[in-house]
Write an enzyme that holds these catalytic residues in place. Structure first.
Site, short mmCIF file in Angstrom:
data_model
loop_
_atom_site.label_atom_id
_atom_site.label_comp_id
_atom_site.label_asym_id
_atom_site.label_seq_id
_atom_site.Cartn_x
_atom_site.Cartn_y
_atom_site.Cartn_z
N LYS A 122 -1.81 -1.30 -5.15
CA LYS A 122 -1.36 -1.83 -3.86
C LYS A 122 -0.32 -2.93 -4.11
O LYS A 122 -0.53 -3.80 -4.96
CB LYS A 122 -2.56 -2.38 -3.10
CG LYS A 122 -2.27 -2.73 -1.63
CD LYS A 122 -3.56 -3.20 -0.94
CE LYS A 122 -3.34 -3.56 0.52
NZ LYS A 122 -4.57 -4.06 1.17
N SER A 172 -5.05 -2.31 5.87
CA SER A 172 -3.70 -2.44 5.35
C SER A 172 -3.41 -1.54 4.15
O SER A 172 -2.26 -1.24 3.87
CB SER A 172 -3.46 -3.89 4.95
OG SER A 172 -4.29 -4.25 3.85
N SER A 197 -9.56 -3.58 4.89
CA SER A 197 -8.35 -2.90 4.40
C SER A 197 -8.56 -1.92 3.26
O SER A 197 -7.65 -1.17 2.93
CB SER A 197 -7.30 -3.94 3.98
OG SER A 197 -6.80 -4.58 5.13
#
Ligand SMILES: [Zn+2]
Lengths: 516, 509
Positions: free
Chosen positions: A84, A159, A183
């Site tokens: 990420k 997210s 997330s």
């Protein structure tokens, strides 16, 4: 189906085995995934940056070590991973999906990144997210949204939408997510993948760009519970550079999964949280959840109902604490030392450059949360907002303590709804925030929680997730239940959920793109 | 800030600052002192960067103190120990559990745009310091001593003022960012009347003395490792309600502390006497003019939006650890001085002068290096004091060590140097010519004790002045001065006069 495509369909465990036995080299495994990314990521947009060169170099090092007769660096040596883009990696652009960090090349590795490298895990590139991890759809990325591989017109959650989409699109078998209010878990649920948020402090936050320091926690994302557990063990552990990291041994979660798959969960007490269900939840999601409860009962678990009355205030408390910490954490992006700089033309003061840069560099959601947080922390409002929210947090922790007196783990649907259309909720922040209704309580309490696919919701034919929560440092119980449930659900259905995902449109020249 | 940029109102204030005695007759000053002490830890408060003063800009930085994305702080345990030492020496209670907070405001030299500081949970609180002022002891109550980090340093280039407004560009040095500080905040000091400026100075001097003795900071006001803000308000004589206070920053010497307090008393008195009101504001002290001037007036009060620092776990010193630190505290400097005075046999006046000149430790070290206490005192307090005075530096800043002074004293007692030669040796050491022995060697300063060389010089002098020898023989012994003078001249002052005298008399028979 080509050999390359076979490799991308394999689990991390299978890939590691293939590399260890010499069935496939780490370079072949990495190449297969890089080619897959080149073929499908134009449509999915899971990645913000693909580090083809770096990945192949890492893979070559794994092969060289094996050729030299060295034992594998870890059980996952040679397995590719999507990172990420909020976790810093030395020498690789890291943006947190914000314009304000465009072009910034970190001069250091996050502790997670170091651990991944040391484990011989090959980092393919950096995945898309909502800007600074603020959002539940990945639509807040300054670099455009990511499509959900189940339906590219829908959101992959957020997210960590990029990481989850990369798994579901078979671009990577493993990914790193970060979870502040859901997330990791919410994207896992809506993409039919597995994602675990460890106990707060279980994984180092050093090098994880902070959204809300008291909530942020990085964790493993994968297509199977066992793969997630292996990655969990690779990245967890005490880090002297993170003062909030727990000085305790890493829970033996791989063993816990195997135990769940071998011995089952007979006699375990599983609590269904009354407050996490009902109104606001999509009927198909609730049906999927009820089926999961029935499956767990069939496995011999004792199902109990538990009440957590203060969960009602969780969302409100979260949206005070998170923006408050965020407003302070994002203050460092001021154009003085790195990242975007706007208006430095010799006619503007440092203060004016700061203002112009922040105005141009932050997206709407970042600005919204900075303003909310600045307001909540202001003199005269602090007690009413931040102070009260912290009290709610304490009450929620007590609710959990009570519930864990009656149950070994707690369960709920991970999300109230399945993946919605891109653009559907962008103008309605409240509707967007409601996506995290079920995931936020565990974040506020700092306890471990994960999402495991519970099948497709009958009303939308899209994936739904089962959330499993455990007491702090109780990851073993969580993974044991997850492992047993996954095995039972797959057996009952006759297939793993992702086996039935439709093929993605592929680009014409698979090996052309080296990165973007 | 120079007087050139004073506002008309400031000029007016300067023109008619009240006479100090009149001010004190009408008003009671209330003092408050905030002293920042930079801790002498090897590394910074929240990272492992070095803290060396004067290093090349931006060479002592890392992801943490530059606030790179993702970097996180970790508390320096030594800094906590030093803060506890200060707290205990100030008779404070030590918090068994306390947290850091974030003080949020934007400034280019503060990398995170918040300062990690302690807000409502200081590590040490509720103490006191007994301050000798003349022959009295004034007890100053300590509100708190808390830990925080320093900011970086901005240098504003261009523009008239050297301040950020009007500068063409600014240079930022983050070496100092994250250096550990302890801020010591006094409670309001009341009832000091005309001695308020002197009390302010004595408090800071005593604090400096104490902190230095703890070995936790070099407390150099000239280098900024000790910084003082003087808060002052006036209240009509006998009125128990405090007036509005001003906070004067940049007060960087003991003398300035006294002058700033004195100036503010006079300035505020003149404003109040004229029916004006004191604005609660930050003021800057001008070293040259000895005045204070208003800082930038902010339209709105700064709201720092304090909240507990979520990146750090609470600091929870165990009672056992605190007691260990307490047990290991060094002798308090004034207790030590009493003991040394007894050992050295100095009079009260001698000891007070030595203390005021900050020479106690220098003498102690000189004695430890083998010199007699009386010799050590007289060197530091006379010749070396003159040198320090003319160079405008502290005794401790002279380029000579106590060991070197002891070596010079040793050379005098062994007869290798005369007092006059010894001063030349000291000059050489101060000029960087090396150790005393090397200076003696290089400058050829050893006493001429070679009898044959002296004898030759004496014979020559007697031959040149035959009448002198006759005078001496006839009993006018004082005439020998002419011979001694000639020999001293011939040996360029390196002969021992007593020896020359003795040899001359022997020669004449
Ligand atoms: Zn540093």
């Amino acid at each position: 189906m080509s050999l390359n495509e076979d490799l991308t369909r394999m689990s991390a465990v299978e890939l590691a085995h293939a590399v260890q036995t010499g069935e496939a080299s780490a370079v072949e495994v990495a190449t297969a995934h890089l080619d897959r990314i080149a073929a499908v990521d134009g449509a999915v947009h899971a990645f913000l940056h693909v580090d083809r060169e770096g990945a192949l170099a890492q893979a070559a090092a794994v092969d060289a070590a094996r050729a030299a007769g060295n034992p594998p660096a870890s059980p996952l040596a040679g397995v590719p991973l999507a990172l990420k883009d909020i976790v810093v990696q030395k020498g690789v652009p890291t943006t947190a999906a914000s314009k304000i960090l465009e072009g910034w090349i970190p001069p250091y590795d996050a502790t997670i990144t170091t651990k991944l490298k040391e484990a011989g895990i090959v980092i393919l590139g950096k995945t898309n997210l909502d800007e600074f991890a603020m959002g539940s759809s990945t639509e807040n990325s300054a670099y455009g949204p990511t499509g959900n591989p189940w339906d590219l017109t829908r959101i992959p959650g957020g997210s960590g939408g990029g990481s989850a989409a990369a798994l579901a699109a078979f671009e990577a078998p493993l990914a790193i997510g970060t979870d502040t209010g859901g997330s990791i878990r919410q994207p896992a649920a809506v993409t039919g993948t597995v994602g675990a948020k460890p106990t707060y402090g279980g994984v180092s936050r050093y090098g994880l760009i902070a959204l809300a320091s008291s909530l942020d926690q990085a964790g493993p994302c994968a297509r199977t519970v066992l793969d997630a557990a292996l990655l969990h063990e690779a990245i967890a552990g005490h880090d002297p550079r993170d003062s909030t990291s727990i000085p305790e041994p890493v829970p033996a979660v791989v063993q816990a999964v195997r135990r769940g798959q071998g011995d089952g969960i007979k006699g375990m007490r599983i609590g269904v949280v009354t407050q996490l269900g009902g109104e606001g939840y999509q009927p198909g999601v609730l049906d999927s959840f009820r089926a999961a409860v029935a499956q767990l009962a069939a496995l011999g678990a004792e199902i109990v109902e538990v009440s957590c009355p203060h969960f009602e205030y969780a969302l409100a408390a979260y949206y005070l604490i998170q923006p408050s910490e965020c407003s302070s954490n994002l203050a460092r992006f001021d154009a003085m030392r790195y990242g975007l700089r706007v208006g430095d033309d010799g006619n503007h003061s440092a203060e004016e450059v700061m203002v112009a840069t922040r105005g141009a560099g932050f997206g709407a959601e970042a600005k919204r949360r900075i303003m909310l947080g600045t307001y909540a922390l202001s003199a005269g409002y602090y007690d009413a907002y931040y102070g009260s929210a912290q009290k709610v947090r304490t009450l929620i922790k007590r609710d959990f303590e009570g519930a864990f007196g009656a149950a070994d783990v707690l369960i709920s649907p991970t999300t109230p709804v399945t993946a919605f259309k891109i653009g559907e909720k962008v103008d309605d922040p409240m509707a967007m925030y409601l996506n995290d209704l079920a995931t936020i309580p565990a974040s506020l309490a700092g306890i471990p929680a994960m999402s495991v696919p519970s099948g497709l919701a009958a009303d939308t034919s899209l994936p739904a997730g089962l959330q499993i929560m455990a007491p702090a440092l109780g990851e073993q119980a969580m993974y044991r239940v997850a492992g047993a449930y996954e095995q039972a659900r797959n057996a009952a259905a006759g297939f793993a959920l992702l086996d039935r995902i439709a093929a993605l449109p592929t680009a014409a020249v698979p090996t052309a793109a080296a990165g973007r | 800030m120079t007087t050139a940029e004073l506002t008309p109102a400031e000029w007016a204030a300067l023109d008619d600052v009240a006479d100090f005695d009149e001010a004190i007759a009408a008003f009671d000053p209330v003092l408050g002192l905030e002293v920042h002490v930079e801790l002498g830890t090897a590394t910074k408060m929240f990272c492992s960067c070095a803290t060396t003063f004067g290093a090349e800009p931006n060479t002592q930085v890392c992801p943490v103190c530059l606030a790179l994305p993702g970097a996180m702080p970790v508390v320096n345990g030594t800094a906590v120990e030093y803060a506890i030492r200060i707290g205990l020496a100030l008779n404070c209670s030590i918090a068994p559990w306390c947290r850091f907070a974030r003080k949020n405001y934007f400034y280019p030299d503060m990398p995170k745009n918040f300062q990690t500081s302690q807000y409502d949970e200081p590590i040490a609180f509720d103490g006191y310091l007994d301050v000798p002022v003349g022959d009295e002891i004034v007890r100053v109550e300590i509100e708190r001593a808390h830990m925080e980090e320093d900011t970086g340093k901005s240098t504003h280039i261009g523009g008239a003022t050297g301040r950020i407004h009007g500068a063409e560009f600014s240079l930022l040095d983050y070496n100092r960012a994250g250096v550990p500080l302890v801020e010591i905040v006094s409670k309001p000091i009341v009832g000091t009347k005309a001695s308020a400026p002197e009390v302010a100075r004595a408090y800071v001097a005593t604090l400096q003395d104490l902190v230095r003795s703890l070995g936790v900071s070099d407390v150099r006001m000239d280098q900024g490792s000790m910084r003082c803000d003087v808060n002052l308000s006036l209240t009509p004589a006998g009125n128990p309600v405090f007036g509005t206070r001003t906070e004067t920053k940049n007060v960087n010497s003991l003398r300035s502390v006294e002058r700033a307090a004195r100036f503010e008393i006079c300035r505020q008195a003149s404003v109040l006497t004229a029916g004006g009101e004191i604005r609660q504001e930050t003021r800057h002290f001008d070293e040259l003019a000895g005045t204070t001037a208003s800082g930038r007036v902010k339209e709105t009060a700064e709201d720092y939006r304090y909240f507990p620092e979520p990146d750090l776990v609470p600091v929870a010193p165990s009672a056992q650890w605190v007691e260990q630190i307490r047990a290991a505290l060094p002798e308090l400097p004034w207790v030590r001085r009493e003991r040394l005075q007894r050992d050295w046999g100095f009079t009260d006046l001698e000891m007070r002068d030595l203390t005021n000149a900050r020479g106690v430790e220098l003498v102690a070290q000189t004695v430890a290096a083998g010199a007699g206490a009386g010799d050590a005192r007289s060197w530091w307090m006379s010749y070396l004091a003159q040198q320090a005075n003319s160079a405008g530096v502290e005794l401790s800043e002279l380029a000579i060590t106590p060991a070197q002074v002891a070596a010079v004293i040793g050379l005098v007692s062994s007869g290798s140097l005369t007092a006059a030669l010894a001063r030349k040796v000291v000059d050489g050491v101060l000029a960087g010519e090396g150790e005393p022995a090397e200076v003696v060697e290089k400058r050829g300063l050893a006493v001429v004790s070679d009898d044959s060389a002296l004898q030759a010089a004496i014979d020559e002098a007697l031959a040149a002045q035959p009448d002198v020898a006759d005078k001496i023989r006839s009993g006018k012994v004082q005439a020998i001065g002419a011979i001694v003078g000639a020999v001293m001249k011939a040996t360029r002052g390196q002969a021992d006069a007593a020896k020359v005298r003795e040899l001359t008399l022997k020669t004449i028979g």
